[in-house]
Design a protein around this motif. Structure first.
Motif, mmCIF file in Angstrom:
data_model
loop_
_atom_site.group_PDB
_atom_site.id
_atom_site.type_symbol
_atom_site.label_atom_id
_atom_site.label_comp_id
_atom_site.label_asym_id
_atom_site.label_seq_id
_atom_site.Cartn_x
_atom_site.Cartn_y
_atom_site.Cartn_z
ATOM 1 N N UNK A 139 43.072 -12.687 -19.041
ATOM 2 C CA UNK A 139 43.729 -11.397 -18.818
ATOM 3 C C UNK A 139 44.954 -11.247 -19.713
ATOM 4 N N UNK A 140 45.744 -12.301 -19.838
ATOM 5 C CA UNK A 140 46.929 -12.255 -20.697
ATOM 6 C C UNK A 140 46.536 -12.181 -22.173
ATOM 7 N N UNK A 141 45.533 -12.944 -22.552
ATOM 8 C CA UNK A 141 45.092 -12.907 -23.944
ATOM 9 C C UNK A 141 44.573 -11.524 -24.313
ATOM 10 N N UNK A 142 43.829 -10.890 -23.416
ATOM 11 C CA UNK A 142 43.308 -9.548 -23.689
ATOM 12 C C UNK A 142 44.438 -8.549 -23.918
ATOM 13 N N UNK A 143 45.517 -8.719 -23.169
ATOM 14 C CA UNK A 143 46.671 -7.835 -23.364
ATOM 15 C C UNK A 143 47.236 -7.988 -24.765
ATOM 16 N N UNK A 144 47.391 -9.226 -25.223
ATOM 17 C CA UNK A 144 47.962 -9.459 -26.552
ATOM 18 C C UNK A 144 46.996 -9.051 -27.654
ATOM 19 N N UNK A 148 47.749 -6.118 -30.483
ATOM 20 C CA UNK A 148 47.730 -6.526 -31.878
ATOM 21 C C UNK A 148 48.434 -7.824 -32.176
ATOM 22 N N UNK A 149 48.780 -8.585 -31.137
ATOM 23 C CA UNK A 149 49.461 -9.858 -31.352
ATOM 24 C C UNK A 149 48.496 -10.996 -31.667
ATOM 25 N N UNK A 150 47.255 -10.854 -31.229
ATOM 26 C CA UNK A 150 46.249 -11.872 -31.472
ATOM 27 C C UNK A 150 44.978 -11.223 -31.995
ATOM 28 N N UNK A 151 44.260 -11.944 -32.825
ATOM 29 C CA UNK A 151 42.952 -11.488 -33.287
ATOM 30 C C UNK A 151 41.917 -12.492 -32.791
ATOM 31 N N UNK A 152 41.283 -12.120 -31.694
ATOM 32 C CA UNK A 152 40.324 -13.026 -31.045
ATOM 33 C C UNK A 152 39.066 -12.236 -30.709
ATOM 34 N N UNK A 153 37.914 -12.759 -31.083
ATOM 35 C CA UNK A 153 36.661 -12.076 -30.785
ATOM 36 C C UNK A 153 36.191 -12.349 -29.361
ATOM 37 N N UNK A 154 36.403 -13.540 -28.884
ATOM 38 C CA UNK A 154 35.934 -13.928 -27.556
ATOM 39 C C UNK A 154 37.120 -14.485 -26.777
ATOM 40 N N UNK A 155 37.757 -13.638 -25.978
ATOM 41 C CA UNK A 155 38.964 -14.066 -25.273
ATOM 42 C C UNK A 155 38.656 -15.069 -24.167
ATOM 43 N N UNK A 197 49.015 -25.537 -31.184
ATOM 44 C CA UNK A 197 47.679 -25.627 -31.776
ATOM 45 C C UNK A 197 46.908 -24.331 -31.595
ATOM 46 N N UNK A 198 47.078 -23.685 -30.445
ATOM 47 C CA UNK A 198 46.395 -22.421 -30.185
ATOM 48 C C UNK A 198 46.865 -21.351 -31.165
ATOM 49 N N UNK A 199 48.175 -21.265 -31.362
ATOM 50 C CA UNK A 199 48.732 -20.275 -32.288
ATOM 51 C C UNK A 199 48.289 -20.582 -33.718
ATOM 52 N N UNK A 200 48.250 -21.857 -34.084
ATOM 53 C CA UNK A 200 47.805 -22.233 -35.425
ATOM 54 C C UNK A 200 46.347 -21.846 -35.641
ATOM 55 N N UNK A 201 45.539 -21.952 -34.599
ATOM 56 C CA UNK A 201 44.115 -21.646 -34.720
ATOM 57 C C UNK A 201 43.843 -20.147 -34.734
ATOM 58 N N UNK A 202 44.548 -19.396 -33.904
ATOM 59 C CA UNK A 202 44.243 -17.973 -33.740
ATOM 60 C C UNK A 202 45.223 -17.048 -34.450
ATOM 61 N N UNK A 203 46.413 -17.561 -34.797
ATOM 62 C CA UNK A 203 47.398 -16.719 -35.457
ATOM 63 C C UNK A 203 48.087 -15.807 -34.458
ATOM 64 N N UNK A 204 49.277 -15.349 -34.821
ATOM 65 C CA UNK A 204 50.028 -14.483 -33.929
ATOM 66 C C UNK A 204 50.965 -13.611 -34.744
ATOM 67 N N UNK A 205 51.114 -12.378 -34.305
ATOM 68 C CA UNK A 205 52.043 -11.432 -34.936
ATOM 69 C C UNK A 205 53.165 -11.178 -33.949
ATOM 70 N N UNK A 206 54.415 -11.379 -34.369
ATOM 71 C CA UNK A 206 55.549 -11.298 -33.437
ATOM 72 C C UNK A 206 56.408 -10.061 -33.614
ATOM 73 N N UNK A 207 55.957 -9.087 -34.400
ATOM 74 C CA UNK A 207 56.812 -7.931 -34.666
ATOM 75 C C UNK A 207 56.483 -6.728 -33.798
ATOM 76 N N UNK A 208 55.754 -6.964 -32.693
ATOM 77 C CA UNK A 208 55.413 -5.867 -31.794
ATOM 78 C C UNK A 208 55.829 -6.238 -30.395
ATOM 79 N N UNK A 209 56.253 -5.240 -29.559
ATOM 80 C CA UNK A 209 56.631 -5.525 -28.183
ATOM 81 C C UNK A 209 55.412 -5.955 -27.367
#
Length: 216
Positions: A139-144, A148-155, A197-209
């Protein structure tokens, strides 16, 4: 057709069930004695048998109650507006702490030990421990993802990855070395490493609320 046995409900039913839980989760099904269960429940053996005709029924009722209780519990509690990097770190720490907690470790150990004897209850226990935690993280991953904070095909799969990264070491240690479980520092380190490790694998954008309201 044989009538399915059910426990007899009465004034001391919950007291007896809690006493049985404490002994089953301490000693396992085979190691649990009726004398110890009666002592833990603070009732006579006659009273114990008036609620539960046999030990197997008692064990099934304990697991049934714990499975129901866990359906309403989530170990993940993070503020709605916490930035994703810090939120992921906190989430991973909470996952690790929950998986290594004494109550969860004892339940999982019981489910593994009695998987052949009580297959249905072990399957249900596995489902509520695994699926509930995965859905809470998802649920939290789907929000991000939506933000646009995460790019994940299968949350759902990503949530499983985070759980495995955060909890595998600390829970295995708690399961196999009960006299030397992971301490708070080990749990914190496991959560921090998992988040990194999760952030390194999936990437993250921190410039959005960040807000979790959209995923509620």
């Amino acid at each position: 057709m044989t009538k399915k046995q059910t426990p007899n409900k009465g004034r001391k039913f919950e007291q007896v069930r809690e006493g049985a839980k404490s002994i089953f989760l301490r000693d396992g099904y085979c190691g649990a004695s009726v004398d110890d269960i009666a002592a833990a429940a603070r009732v006579s053996k006659a009273t114990l048998y008036s609620y539960f005709p046999d030990k197997a029924l008692m064990y099934r009722e304990v697991l049934h109650h714990e499975i129901g209780r866990l359906r309403d519990v989530s170990p993940i509690d993070i503020p709605d507006d916490e930035p994703a990097p810090q939120a992921l770190q906190r989430m991973a720490q909470q996952i690790a702490a929950w998986l290594a907690s004494d109550d969860i470790v004892r339940l999982r150990r019981a489910g593994i030990a009695e998987a052949n004897r009580f297959g249905e209850q072990s399957r249900q226990l596995h489902a509520v421990l695994s699926d509930g935690l995965r859905e809470a993280a998802r649920r939290h991953l789907d929000c991000w993802i939506m933000a646009g904070h995460l790019t994940i095909k299968d949350s759902s799969m990503a949530a499983e990855h985070l759980i495995r990264l955060a909890g595998a070491f600390v829970q295995d240690r708690a399961l196999l070395t009960p006299d030397d479980p992971a301490d708070e520092e080990a749990i914190r380190q496991a959560g921090d490493a998992a988040a990194s490790m999760f952030i390194a694998a999936y990437g993250i954008c921190t410039n959005k609320p960040v807000s979790l309201a959209a995923a509620s």
